[in-house]
Write a protein that holds these residues in place. Structure first.
Motif, mmCIF file in Angstrom:
data_model
loop_
_atom_site.group_PDB
_atom_site.id
_atom_site.type_symbol
_atom_site.label_atom_id
_atom_site.label_comp_id
_atom_site.label_asym_id
_atom_site.label_seq_id
_atom_site.Cartn_x
_atom_site.Cartn_y
_atom_site.Cartn_z
ATOM 1 N N ILE A 75 45.103 52.521 25.034
ATOM 2 C CA ILE A 75 45.065 52.585 23.240
ATOM 3 C C ILE A 75 43.899 53.819 23.219
ATOM 4 C CG2 ILE A 75 45.727 50.154 22.771
ATOM 5 C CD1 ILE A 75 42.528 49.579 22.801
ATOM 6 N N SER A 76 44.123 54.202 22.041
ATOM 7 C CA SER A 76 43.061 55.313 21.632
ATOM 8 C C SER A 76 41.885 54.509 21.405
ATOM 9 C CB SER A 76 43.632 56.324 20.908
ATOM 10 O OG SER A 76 43.712 55.710 19.592
ATOM 11 N N GLN A 77 40.605 55.514 21.043
ATOM 12 C CA GLN A 77 39.386 55.020 20.676
ATOM 13 C C GLN A 77 39.688 54.695 19.155
ATOM 14 O OE1 GLN A 77 36.398 57.788 21.021
ATOM 15 N NE2 GLN A 77 34.910 56.699 19.935
ATOM 16 N N ARG A 78 40.389 55.666 18.516
ATOM 17 C CA ARG A 78 41.019 54.997 16.938
ATOM 18 C C ARG A 78 41.618 53.868 16.817
ATOM 19 N NH1 ARG A 78 43.436 60.078 14.039
ATOM 20 N NH2 ARG A 78 41.102 60.438 13.972
ATOM 21 N N GLU A 79 42.464 53.476 17.613
ATOM 22 C CA GLU A 79 43.294 52.426 17.659
ATOM 23 C C GLU A 79 42.510 51.210 17.721
ATOM 24 O OE1 GLU A 79 47.231 50.170 19.540
ATOM 25 O OE2 GLU A 79 46.501 52.238 20.335
ATOM 26 N N SER A 116 40.864 46.422 16.072
ATOM 27 C CA SER A 116 39.740 45.733 17.025
ATOM 28 C C SER A 116 39.972 44.189 16.929
ATOM 29 C CB SER A 116 38.348 45.934 16.451
ATOM 30 O OG SER A 116 37.849 45.547 15.201
ATOM 31 N N GLY A 117 40.170 43.582 15.762
ATOM 32 C CA GLY A 117 40.805 42.192 15.838
ATOM 33 C C GLY A 117 41.843 41.854 16.500
ATOM 34 N N LYS A 118 42.784 42.563 16.391
ATOM 35 C CA LYS A 118 44.352 42.303 16.736
ATOM 36 C C LYS A 118 44.002 42.524 18.420
ATOM 37 C CE LYS A 118 48.007 45.395 17.071
ATOM 38 N NZ LYS A 118 48.829 46.224 16.493
ATOM 39 N N ILE A 119 43.352 43.324 18.891
ATOM 40 C CA ILE A 119 43.124 44.006 20.147
ATOM 41 C C ILE A 119 42.304 42.846 20.858
ATOM 42 C CG2 ILE A 119 41.957 45.530 21.818
ATOM 43 C CD1 ILE A 119 42.884 47.544 19.778
ATOM 44 N N MET A 120 41.137 42.258 20.152
ATOM 45 C CA MET A 120 40.329 41.495 20.802
ATOM 46 C C MET A 120 41.204 40.073 21.028
ATOM 47 S SD MET A 120 37.864 42.717 21.596
ATOM 48 C CE MET A 120 36.581 41.523 22.209
ATOM 49 N N THR A 175 41.045 55.237 25.488
ATOM 50 C CA THR A 175 41.080 56.802 25.893
ATOM 51 C C THR A 175 40.564 57.420 24.725
ATOM 52 O OG1 THR A 175 43.272 57.185 24.751
ATOM 53 C CG2 THR A 175 43.283 56.873 26.961
ATOM 54 N N SER A 176 39.622 58.659 25.042
ATOM 55 C CA SER A 176 39.089 59.462 23.996
ATOM 56 C C SER A 176 39.664 60.781 24.359
ATOM 57 C CB SER A 176 37.565 59.429 24.199
ATOM 58 O OG SER A 176 36.949 60.305 23.235
ATOM 59 N N ASN A 177 40.246 61.313 23.032
ATOM 60 C CA ASN A 177 40.952 62.684 23.303
ATOM 61 C C ASN A 177 41.892 62.571 24.545
ATOM 62 O OD1 ASN A 177 39.491 63.792 21.086
ATOM 63 N ND2 ASN A 177 37.568 64.110 22.477
ATOM 64 N N GLY A 178 42.558 61.461 24.736
ATOM 65 C CA GLY A 178 43.620 61.560 25.880
ATOM 66 C C GLY A 178 43.001 61.173 26.973
ATOM 67 N N GLU A 179 41.945 61.142 27.122
ATOM 68 C CA GLU A 179 41.135 60.899 28.816
ATOM 69 C C GLU A 179 40.707 59.364 28.822
ATOM 70 O OE1 GLU A 179 40.681 62.875 31.178
ATOM 71 O OE2 GLU A 179 41.786 64.368 30.202
ATOM 72 N N PRO A 180 41.210 58.763 29.745
ATOM 73 C CA PRO A 180 40.654 57.419 29.857
ATOM 74 C C PRO A 180 38.962 57.364 30.041
ATOM 75 C CG PRO A 180 42.482 57.892 31.500
ATOM 76 C CD PRO A 180 41.988 59.087 30.804
ATOM 77 N N VAL A 181 38.544 56.555 29.419
ATOM 78 C CA VAL A 181 36.987 56.281 29.214
ATOM 79 C C VAL A 181 36.317 55.055 29.689
ATOM 80 C CG1 VAL A 181 36.437 58.107 27.961
ATOM 81 C CG2 VAL A 181 37.023 56.322 26.751
ATOM 82 N N ALA A 182 37.426 53.863 29.315
ATOM 83 C CA ALA A 182 36.823 52.476 29.396
ATOM 84 C C ALA A 182 38.196 51.544 29.898
ATOM 85 C CB ALA A 182 36.441 51.800 28.169
#
Length: 84
Positions: free
Chosen positions: A5-9, A14-18, A30-37
């Motif tokens: 999922i993107s940072q924006r998503e 956030s509620g649905k994801i949590m 991801t942030s700008n297509g790069e995995p970050v977390a």
């Protein structure tokens, strides 16, 4: 399986994801297509059958418990208040 999922998503949903995380799902953020977390449940436990565990340790060396205890005793200071 982890879903990307993107940072924006994450921000917008956030509620649905949590709720999904609480149910056991994991996500790669991801942030700008790069995995970050990685976002995953804290108590993600996996059952390992006893047969699998026994097979994993089948080749492990035997422990000489008397020698093990002697090694521990040699490393430990029996009286930490002594002035030697």
């Amino acid at each position: 399986m982890e879903r990307e999922i993107s940072q924006r998503e994450l921000r917008n949903d956030s509620g649905k994801i949590m709720r999904a995380v609480k149910k056991g799902e994991s996500f790669i953020v991801t942030s700008n297509g790069e995995p970050v977390a990685r976002l995953s449940p804290l108590h993600d436990r996996h059952f390992v059958p006893a047969e699998v565990l026994l097979e994993a340790f089948k080749g492990a060396p035997k422990i000489d418990y008397q020698q093990f205890r002697a090694d521990l005793d040699a490393l430990a200071d029996p009286s930490p208040w002594r002035d030697d």
